[in-house]
Write a protein that holds these residues in place. Structure first.
Motif, PDB file in Angstrom:
ATOM      1  N   CYS A   1      -4.019   3.116 -14.024  1.00 10.96           N
ATOM      2  CA  CYS A   1      -4.016   2.178 -12.884  1.00 10.96           C
ATOM      3  C   CYS A   1      -4.715   0.882 -13.277  1.00 10.96           C
ATOM      4  CB  CYS A   1      -4.701   2.803 -11.665  1.00 10.96           C
ATOM      5  SG  CYS A   1      -3.653   3.994 -10.813  1.00 10.96           S
ATOM      6  N   ALA A   2      -5.856   1.013 -13.980  1.00 15.64           N
ATOM      7  CA  ALA A   2      -6.584  -0.184 -14.402  1.00 15.64           C
ATOM      8  C   ALA A   2      -5.693  -1.028 -15.316  1.00 15.64           C
ATOM      9  CB  ALA A   2      -7.883   0.209 -15.107  1.00 15.64           C
TER      10      ALA A   2
ATOM     11  N   ILE B   1      -3.488  11.234  -3.805  1.00 18.92           N
ATOM     12  CA  ILE B   1      -4.065  12.510  -3.390  1.00 18.92           C
ATOM     13  C   ILE B   1      -3.834  13.490  -4.538  1.00 18.92           C
ATOM     14  CG2 ILE B   1      -4.140  14.252  -1.550  1.00 18.92           C
ATOM     15  CD1 ILE B   1      -4.389  11.300  -0.535  1.00 18.92           C
ATOM     16  N   GLU B   2      -4.850  13.732  -5.349  1.00 12.78           N
ATOM     17  CA  GLU B   2      -4.666  14.521  -6.571  1.00 12.78           C
ATOM     18  C   GLU B   2      -5.801  15.538  -6.710  1.00 12.78           C
ATOM     19  OE1 GLU B   2      -2.227  14.966  -9.122  1.00 12.78           O
ATOM     20  OE2 GLU B   2      -3.715  16.562  -9.213  1.00 12.78           O
ATOM     21  N   PRO B   3      -5.481  16.832  -6.497  1.00 16.90           N
ATOM     22  CA  PRO B   3      -6.536  17.842  -6.558  1.00 16.90           C
ATOM     23  C   PRO B   3      -6.955  18.260  -7.969  1.00 16.90           C
ATOM     24  CG  PRO B   3      -4.441  18.881  -5.993  1.00 16.90           C
ATOM     25  CD  PRO B   3      -4.192  17.403  -6.074  1.00 16.90           C
ATOM     26  N   ASN B   4      -6.118  17.992  -8.971  1.00 21.24           N
ATOM     27  CA  ASN B   4      -6.447  18.447 -10.324  1.00 21.24           C
ATOM     28  C   ASN B   4      -7.386  17.441 -10.990  1.00 21.24           C
ATOM     29  OD1 ASN B   4      -6.603  19.158 -13.006  1.00 21.24           O
ATOM     30  ND2 ASN B   4      -4.432  19.684 -13.178  1.00 21.24           N
TER      31      ASN B   4
ATOM     32  N   ARG C   1       0.858  -1.186   0.000  1.00 19.33           N
ATOM     33  CA  ARG C   1       0.000   0.000   0.000  1.00 19.33           C
ATOM     34  C   ARG C   1       0.897   1.240   0.000  1.00 19.33           C
ATOM     35  NH1 ARG C   1      -2.909   1.700   4.879  1.00 19.33           N
ATOM     36  NH2 ARG C   1      -4.743   2.881   4.255  1.00 19.33           N
ATOM     37  N   VAL C   2       0.699   2.094  -0.993  1.00 18.23           N
ATOM     38  CA  VAL C   2       1.561   3.266  -1.150  1.00 18.23           C
ATOM     39  C   VAL C   2       0.682   4.511  -1.256  1.00 18.23           C
ATOM     40  CG1 VAL C   2       3.233   4.390  -2.697  1.00 18.23           C
ATOM     41  CG2 VAL C   2       3.329   1.909  -2.362  1.00 18.23           C
TER      42      VAL C   2
ATOM     43  N   THR D   1      -4.661  -1.199  -7.725  1.00 20.31           N
ATOM     44  CA  THR D   1      -5.909  -0.809  -7.074  1.00 20.31           C
ATOM     45  C   THR D   1      -5.781   0.638  -6.632  1.00 20.31           C
ATOM     46  OG1 THR D   1      -6.111  -3.047  -6.252  1.00 20.31           O
ATOM     47  CG2 THR D   1      -7.499  -1.385  -5.192  1.00 20.31           C
ATOM     48  N   LEU D   2      -6.690   1.471  -7.140  1.00 23.62           N
ATOM     49  CA  LEU D   2      -6.563   2.913  -6.896  1.00 23.62           C
ATOM     50  C   LEU D   2      -7.648   3.403  -5.949  1.00 23.62           C
ATOM     51  CD1 LEU D   2      -5.407   5.757  -7.694  1.00 23.62           C
ATOM     52  CD2 LEU D   2      -7.110   5.771  -9.541  1.00 23.62           C
ATOM     53  N   THR D   3      -7.212   4.114  -4.909  1.00 20.96           N
ATOM     54  CA  THR D   3      -8.138   4.914  -4.115  1.00 20.96           C
ATOM     55  C   THR D   3      -7.772   6.358  -4.407  1.00 20.96           C
ATOM     56  OG1 THR D   3      -8.194   3.224  -2.406  1.00 20.96           O
ATOM     57  CG2 THR D   3      -8.979   5.412  -1.784  1.00 20.96           C
ATOM     58  N   LEU D   4      -8.644   7.051  -5.135  1.00 18.23           N
ATOM     59  CA  LEU D   4      -8.313   8.403  -5.599  1.00 18.23           C
ATOM     60  C   LEU D   4      -9.019   9.439  -4.726  1.00 18.23           C
ATOM     61  CD1 LEU D   4      -7.050  10.346  -7.594  1.00 18.23           C
ATOM     62  CD2 LEU D   4      -8.816   9.734  -9.254  1.00 18.23           C
ATOM     63  N   VAL D   5      -8.209  10.291  -4.106  1.00 16.74           N
ATOM     64  CA  VAL D   5      -8.742  11.319  -3.214  1.00 16.74           C
ATOM     65  C   VAL D   5      -8.592  12.676  -3.903  1.00 16.74           C
ATOM     66  CG1 VAL D   5      -8.529  12.415  -0.945  1.00 16.74           C
ATOM     67  CG2 VAL D   5      -7.994   9.976  -1.219  1.00 16.74           C
ATOM     68  N   PRO D   6      -9.704  13.336  -4.255  1.00 18.20           N
ATOM     69  CA  PRO D   6      -9.601  14.643  -4.906  1.00 18.20           C
ATOM     70  C   PRO D   6      -9.374  15.735  -3.866  1.00 18.20           C
ATOM     71  CG  PRO D   6     -11.885  13.932  -4.792  1.00 18.20           C
ATOM     72  CD  PRO D   6     -11.081  12.873  -4.098  1.00 18.20           C
TER      73      PRO D   6
END
Ligand SMILES: C[S@@+](CC[C@H](N)C(=O)[O-])C[C@H]1O[C@@H](n2cnc3c(N)ncnc32)[C@H](O)[C@@H]1O
Length: 217
Positions: free
Chosen positions: A86-87, A72-75, A48-49, A92-97
């Motif tokens: 990622c797919a 953690i990507e705001p754009n 997990r990174v 496995t992506l958990t994307l946090v805007p």
């Protein structure tokens, strides 16, 4: 520090430009930055990174197979290409805007926080590094590749000074002359390795003073 209520950003044309730029030049930038990334990401084998500011996924190729990435990507314009890549890579992506100066993670909960070309752009690098040290477990690592201020008085420092404003506008806040090494050194890590390096064969003259390395908690 980012306002706590700030939504993820969307600078419309500039956001699209940046998503296009980092997608179109992905292979070239990777070729140029690979020696630095090999140093920074050497031994990265956590399942997990956390990556702050992953953009369109330039560092996916350095993650272990089947890793879980908390990004953690705001754009918002970066999100679709990042999801696609990622797919394709089986990650496995958990994307946090959101923003890296408040990570939605408990204290001492992760082993690896990584970034490339991000501490140049965040509004407050000290706040981001404080968050990294908060969420890392003891012994956890912060891994980084960044461009930094050229030695004072050098031709590159003069170019950085001259281009500072238009560059920051085009690249959504990117500051050409930050002393990021000092920020990492004062962030409270127990063991810090910072390697200065000039990438070879890069056409991006203003950002060719770089550092890479690891900081262990
Ligand atoms: C120059 S791009 C680098 C993208 C990617 N890491 C790479 O190496 O190609 C800077 C990235 O940092 C992101 N960023 C800007 N401000 C941020 C913040 N406060 N927290 C997290 N990411 C941020 C941008 O949206 C963008 O994706």
């Amino acid at each position: 520090m980012t306002d706590l209520d700030s939504p993820p950003f969307d600078h419309a044309v500039r956001g699209r430009f940046n998503a296009w730029f980092f997608s179109a030049l992905d292979r070239y930038i990777d070729r140029v930055a690979r020696p630095l990334k090999r140093i920074a990401f050497d031994g990265l084998d956590a399942a997990r990174v956390v990556e702050i500011g992953p953009g369109v996924g330039a560092n996916l190729r350095y993650l272990p197979a089947a890793a879980e990435l908390i990004a953690i990507e705001p754009n918002l314009r970066m999100h679709a290409p990042l999801r696609r890549r990622c797919a394709d890579a089986g990650i496995t992506l958990t994307l946090v805007p959101g923003y890296a100066d408040r990570l939605p993670l408990p204290d001492r909960s992760v082993d690896e926080v990584i970034c490339s070309l991000v501490l140049c752009t965040v509004p407050d690098p000290d706040a981001v590094l404080a968050e990294a040290t908060r969420v890392l477990r003891p012994g956890g690592r912060f891994r980084f590749v960044e461009h930094v201020a050229a030695p004072s008085g050098s031709p590159r420092a003069q170019a950085q000074q001259a281009l500072h404003k238009p560059w920051a506008w085009l690249f959504e806040g990117c500051d050409l002359h930050r002393d990021t090494a000092s920020a990492i050194e004062r962030a409270g890590f127990t063991r810090t390795t910072i390697v200065p390096m000039r990438p070879r064969g890069s056409i991006f003259y203003p950002v060719n003073t770089m550092i890479c390395g690891t900081a262990e908690l």
